[in-house]
Design a protein around this motif. Structure first.
Motif: not given
Ligand code: ATP
Ligand code: MG
Lengths: 251, 307
Positions: A58-72, A77-88
């Motif tokens: 709770p209550d975490v603020t993150i700024t800046g950009t993070f990219k996997l390949g070219a995707q932010d 619209k990013v699906d966190v579930v898919t992200l975590r499947q690609r970044v274990g």
């Protein structure tokens, strides 16, 4: 070599307290990158940004950009579930589920979709072999994973991540709870995995970083001090603070 | 030299207190043990008298369907068939548990996982309040609201298994819910983050990991609920109809073991057959509660081995 993950101008605050103070860091494909630094400097915090595990706090603020390949990865619209499947991720404490070894490793696959039993068997076996724990568990696949030794449990957890075939594997001090022999096995495993995966590992063990990593990033007080090829950083670091840390003057 | 010897041989104040504390707890423990043995002995001797003194066969007691302890039946013996009560007791217990478990698990998940803040603040105290309401209140509400409703909806008297089940459902729901929440809360957070980090959705995490890891605890909760339902007398007695008859449908008057016990216990004299058979009913209840207890222990042991 191309960068697999890049982050720029990273700021993170827990409530009002800022823990990461703005830096850029990127990781190359098919390399092992080590994150080192004294306790509390923000290594785990940073690592958790890369698969958005901080979202759970709770209550975490993150700024800046993070990219996997070219995707932010923080785009709306990013699906966190898919992200975590690609970044274990492998955690500091071995945390297998209280189910059988087989079910643990198959979990990541079952989450993604339905597999035929034969495919599942094959993937479980391959993953356990990749994690260098197959020989020790192959006759005990139906036994509760939590009855194995810490080192074995950690490798089962690694196999569980590998089964889902991510592109990037994050490891937060994966060997800090293990004996030297188990640690050595995991290190060996990581070195062979490098060919197919990109690995980012937090470690307090400087020898470990020196032994296995290609690139080493040194963190201090929520700042990145330097990110240098491992061969150089231990011989000729760019910053004086790095040299002081590596020589045990603080930390 | 002297001092060392003295210190070692003389009991210190601390070890005296230790001894004192131990004796007190030993005394309490043996008192409880004696009580249990006394109750067991009492119920056993009385309950078995039906078979040893009154020469009723165990078979006709457990399988007979006519309950008429005060009159001599066709075979020259009073007819004391307890089967209708056994069936009704089991039926309302199982049905209530079957109905309550999905609700209870749903509420427990909501309180512990889905909305721990709101759930914890609002629902938790409500559930605890429900556990504490005396059973006569449930029975009274059942009698004055549920029975007429059933009569209105389905005709007949409104008394029977269905009404009994519904009252028991409300009574065991909080029990199962609060025990199930405890067991869900005991699932380590490690498992949550491990599942999510593997790309599981929140639902997959709950369903494939958390619920599964909590399963032994949830089963225990259900069994405790069933034990409560099986042993509940007053509330059931008020809505079941109290006729010792095989239930012919959802809403025909019938009796459970407990309701028959409470109904009959004031109308019999100690040492006579009508009284003895009531003790036999109590004996069945005792055996069942031992059964529930050992089931809980068995599951507990299996659950521990899993962790
Ligand atoms: N969940 C949290 N809530 C609030 N503050 C946190 C939280 N997690 C970490 N912090 C703070 O953020 C800072 C960085 O912590 P972090 O765990 O990232 O350090 P670390 O480099 O991983 O340390 P270690 O080597 O001991 O694991 C610390 O000051 C810590 O107190
Ligand atoms: Mg850390």
């Amino acid at each position: 070599m191309t960068a697999i993950m890049t982050s720029t101008d990273v700021h993170l605050a827990y409530g009002a307290k800022e823990a990461l103070h703005g830096f850029d860091l990127s990781f190359k494909q098919h390399e092992i990158s080590a994150l080192i630094g004294p306790s509390g400097c923000g290594k785990s915090t940073y690592l958790r940004c890369l698969n958005r595990m901080n979202d759970l706090l709770p209550d975490v603020t993150i700024t800046g950009t993070f990219k996997l390949g070219a995707q932010d990865i923080y785009a709306a619209k990013v699906d966190v579930v898919t992200l975590r499947q690609r970044v274990g991720m492998v955690f500091q404490q071995p945390n297998p589920f209280p189910f059988s070894v087989y079910e643990n490793v198959a979990f990541g696959l079952n989450v993604v979709g339905h597999y035929a039993k034969a495919d599942l068997d094959q993937r479980v076996e391959t993953s356990l072999k990749q994690a260098a724990v197959w020989d020790e568990v192959k006759d005990h696949l139906t036994e509760n994973a939590r009855t194995f030794s810490g080192g074995q449990q950690q490798r089962i957890c690694l196999a569980r991540v590998l089964a889902a075939q991510p592109e990037v594997i994050l490891l937060d001090e994966p060997t800090s709870a293990l004996d030297p022999i188990s640690s050595a096995k995991i290190e060996q495993t990581l070195l062979t995995l490098k060919a197919n995966y990109s690995i980012i590992i937090v470690t307090h063990n400087l020898q470990q970083a020196a032994r296995i990593s290609d690139q080493t990033a040194f963190f201090l007080n929520g700042q990145l001090v330097e990110n240098t090829p491992t061969q150089q950083i231990f011989i000729k670091p760019q910053q004086k603070t790095t040299s002081d840390y590596l020589n045990g003057k603080f930390g | 030299m002297d001092r060392m010897k003295q210190n070692l041989h003389q009991a210190s104040k601390a070890s005296y207190q230790d001894y004192f504390g131990k004796s007190i707890s030993l005394f309490c423990a043996s008192l409880v043990g004696m009580l249990v043995v006394a109750i067991l002995y009492f119920v056993m001797t009385r309950g078995l008298a039906t078979f040893t003194q009154n020469h009723i066969s165990l078979r006709s007691f457990l399988l007979g369907q006519t309950w008429n302890p005060t009159q001599i039946g066709a075979n020259g013996q009073p007819e004391v068939g307890a089967l209708p009560m056994i069936v009704t007791s089991l039926a309302v217990t199982l049905l209530a548990a079957l109905l309550a478990t999905p609700f209870a698990v749903g509420v427990a998940l909501f309180v512990t996982e889905i909305a721990p803040r709101r759930g914890g603040q609002l629902l938790q105290p409500m559930i605890e309040l429900l556990v504490g309401i005396p059973s006569v209140v449930y029975g009274f509400i059942g009698l004055s609201a549920l029975v007429p409703l059933m009569r209105h909806l389905f005709g007949g008297t409104g008394f029977g298994i269905l009404t009994g089940t519904l009252v028991l459902f409300v009574m065991v729901l909080p029990t199962i819910t609060s025990l199930a929440s405890d067991s869900l809360r005991a699932v380590p957070l490690d498992y949550h983050s491990a599942a999510l980090a593997l790309g599981a959705t929140r639902w997959q995490m709950l369903y494939k990991v958390v619920l599964r890891a909590a399963l032994p605890g949830i089963l225990t909760a259900v069994i405790f609920g069933m034990a409560r339902a099986f042993g509940e007398a007053l509330a059931v007695q008020m809505v079941i109809g109290n006729a010792v008859l095989m239930p012919k449908g959802w809403l025909t008057p019938t009796s459970t073991l407990t309701s028959q016990l409470t109904t009959g216990i004031g109308n019999t004299t100690l040492g006579t057959l009508p009284n003895n058979v009531l003790w036999s009913l109590a004996l069945i209840l005792l055996v069942m509660s031992l059964f529930f207890n050992s089931l809980v222990r068995f599951i507990g042991r299996r659950g521990r081995m899993q962790k």
